[in-house]
Design an enzyme around this catalytic site. Structure first.
Site, short mmCIF file in Angstrom:
data_model
loop_
_atom_site.label_atom_id
_atom_site.label_comp_id
_atom_site.label_asym_id
_atom_site.label_seq_id
_atom_site.Cartn_x
_atom_site.Cartn_y
_atom_site.Cartn_z
N HIS A 1 0.87 -1.27 0.04
CA HIS A 1 -0.01 0.00 0.04
C HIS A 1 0.80 1.36 -0.02
O HIS A 1 1.84 1.00 0.20
CB HIS A 1 -1.14 0.05 1.22
CG HIS A 1 -0.06 0.07 2.53
ND1 HIS A 1 0.36 1.02 3.05
CD2 HIS A 1 -0.09 -1.02 3.38
CE1 HIS A 1 1.03 0.59 4.22
NE2 HIS A 1 0.69 -0.44 4.18
N GLU B 1 -2.26 -7.15 7.05
CA GLU B 1 -1.24 -7.21 7.92
C GLU B 1 -1.21 -8.31 9.02
O GLU B 1 -2.28 -8.52 9.54
CB GLU B 1 -0.72 -5.94 8.35
CG GLU B 1 0.49 -5.71 9.07
CD GLU B 1 1.88 -6.11 8.26
OE1 GLU B 1 1.84 -7.37 8.00
OE2 GLU B 1 2.26 -5.33 7.73
#
Length: 235
Positions: free
Chosen positions: A22, A97
Site C-alpha cells: 500500500h 497485515e
C-alpha cells in the site's frame, strides 16, 4: 502479454499474482507500528496513489481482477488501481497485515523497551509463536496466504494474472516462504519493501507459491516521483 496459461514448472499451472504494498499511511510517516490497526493514507500516500496507480494499471492491463486487504491503507490503494482498469475491487481479509498484539500503535524505536516480550516474539524465528496481546504468529500469516492462493489458483482466475494490494509484513512472509527460496540470492532489494513496491509470485492450487526474486520490491512506478517511500518491514 496475453492471458494464456502461466506455468512456472512442468505440469503445475499457476496464477500470476502481482502484489503491491500500500501507499504511505499516517503511521508510516510517524514510524508507528500498525499491524491490524487502520490508519488512513497521509498526503504523501495519496500523492503516491495518484501517480503510481495509473502506471501500475497500464503495466498490467491484462489483469483480470484486483484484490486488496480490507484495511483502508490497502483498499484505497487497490481501489485506485482497480478504477484505472475498470474493475471492481475485491477486499479479502486474508491479505491483512499480521496482527502484532502489544506492539500495535507503539513507536518503532521504542519497541524493545515498551513491549519487550512482544518485541522478542516478533523478532524470533519461531513461526508458531504468537505476539503477546492477541497477536498472530508467522504461521498464521502463512496459512492465510495459502488460503488466498488456493482461491485464486482455481476457477475463473486459474492461469490468469491478478493484482493484490497488501502490507509489508505479508510481503516479508511471501519472500521467506517461496517454494524456490533457494533463489533469494537473486534479489536486488536494498532498502526493504517500500510503499507501492511491486512483488510478483506464481501461485498454485496447493497453496504454495514461487517468488520472482530478481525483481522483488521494485519501486519502478514511483521512481521519478518526489513522494517518499517508507521501507519499514511492517506496514
Amino acid at each position: 502479454e496475453s492471458n494464456k496459461l502461466i506455468t512456472s514448472q512442468p505440469g503445475m499451472p499457476s496464477t500470476r499474482v502481482v502484489f503491491f504494498r500500500h501507499a504511505q499511511s499516517e503511521f508510516n510517516a510517524r514510524h508507528l507500528i500498525q499491524g491490524q490497526l487502520d490508519p488512513p493514507l497521509d498526503e504523501t500516500g495519496l500523492e503516491q496513489v495518484a501517480l503510481a496507480a495509473p502506471r501500475a494499471a497500464a503495466a498490467h492491463d491484462n489483469a483480470v481482477a484486483v484484490f486488496s486487504s480490507d484495511l483502508r491503507r490497502a483498499s484505497v490503494t487497490g481501489r485506485a488501481i482497480a478504477d484505472a482498469l475498470d474493475l471492481a475491487l475485491i477486499e479479502d481479509a486474508n491479505l491483512r497485515e499480521r496482527h502484532l498484539g502489544d506492539l500495535q500503535g507503539l513507536e518503532r524505536a521504542s519497541l524493545a523497551t515498551s513491549a519487550p516480550s512482544a518485541f522478542k516474539v516478533w523478532k524470533s524465528r519461531d513461526r508458531n509463536a504468537a505476539v503477546p496481546g492477541g497477536g498472530e504468529s508467522s504461521a498464521g500469516v502463512d496459512a492465510r496466504l495459502s488460503a488466498f492462493f488456493q482461491t485464486v489458483s482455481t476457477g475463473k482466475y486459474a492461469g490468469k494474472k491478478i493484482i493484490a494490494v497488501t502490507h509489508g509484513g505479508v510481503l516479508g512472509r511471501l519472500f521467506a516462504g517461496g517454494a524456490n527460496r533457494e533463489e533469494k540470492r537473486l534479489c536486488q532489494m536494498r532498502r526493504g519493501v517500500g510503499n507501492f513496491a511491486e512483488c510478483v509470485v506464481d501461485a498454485y492450487d496447493d497453496g504454495t507459491w514461487r517468488c520472482h526474486y530478481s525483481g522483488w520490491a521494485s519501486g519502478r512506478f514511483l521512481e521519478d516521483s518526489e513522494a517518499t517511500l517508507q521501507a519499514d518491514d511492517v506496514a
